[in-house]
Write a protein that holds these residues in place. Structure first.
Motif, short mmCIF file in Angstrom:
data_model
loop_
_atom_site.label_atom_id
_atom_site.label_comp_id
_atom_site.label_asym_id
_atom_site.label_seq_id
_atom_site.Cartn_x
_atom_site.Cartn_y
_atom_site.Cartn_z
N TYR A 137 0.84 -1.20 0.00
CA TYR A 137 0.00 0.00 0.00
C TYR A 137 0.87 1.25 0.00
N GLN A 196 3.94 1.54 -1.02
CA GLN A 196 4.63 1.67 -2.30
C GLN A 196 3.68 2.17 -3.39
N GLU A 197 2.46 1.65 -3.38
CA GLU A 197 1.49 2.05 -4.41
C GLU A 197 1.07 3.51 -4.25
N LYS A 198 0.78 3.92 -3.03
CA LYS A 198 0.26 5.28 -2.78
C LYS A 198 1.37 6.32 -2.68
#
Length: 165
Positions: free
Chosen positions: A52, A54-56
């Protein structure tokens, strides 16, 4: 030209890292004290939390943190104080438990901000800096990732056994 209100330094969606908003430096002794706590050392980001984050991205996650702090921690008497921060479900929740910024009692114990008084903008920025520092440290140590809540569940099970003896 309109004057900026005192709220202009509050991090909000999209302005968290503007030059006018600088997170304060967290004193080294805070990290030393937290490192000596067996309970606080149990917390690490899970694989899901890391994905999460890393994605956001850290700036977006810190915007979430600023919102959580303002709504759940900053009031003088937060709703459900002592139980307002879930144990999992967001990297910030884990960071709050790891850093003693999860409820007003922990904030008072670990960071010396008195309960019963609303947190100032400077205090909220400090708490955000503590959370940011912990998340950055966790990002640098991927080998510490644990399965969902494994360490903390083990800690509570051991504590329960000690109290039965």
């Amino acid at each position: 030209m309109a004057n900026k209100s005192d709220n202009s330094s509050i991090p909000t969606q999209g302005n968290l890292f503007l030059p006018e908003f600088d997170l304060p430096v967290v004193p080294a002794d805070v990290w030393d004290k937290l490192a000596r706590s067996e309970f606080r050392r149990q917390f690490h980001l899970t694989k899901v939390d890391r994905a999460y984050l890393q994605e956001k991205s850290l700036p977006i996650v810190l915007e979430h943190a600023a919102d959580f702090i303002a709504k759940r921690l900053a009031p003088s008497h937060p709703v459900k104080d002592g139980r307002q921060t879930p144990w999992k479900g967001h990297p910030v929740f884990t960071a709050q438990h790891a850093t003693g910024t999860c409820c007003r009692s922990c904030v008072e114990k670990w960071h010396h901000f008195v309960k019963g008084v609303p947190l100032t903008q400077q205090q909220q920025a400090y708490i955000l800096a503590v959370i940011a520092g912990w998340l950055e440290r966790e990002e640098q140590h991927p080998e510490q990732a644990e399965d969902e809540g494994q360490d903390i569940q083990r800690y509570f099970a051991q504590r329960k056994q000690k109290t039965r003896k």
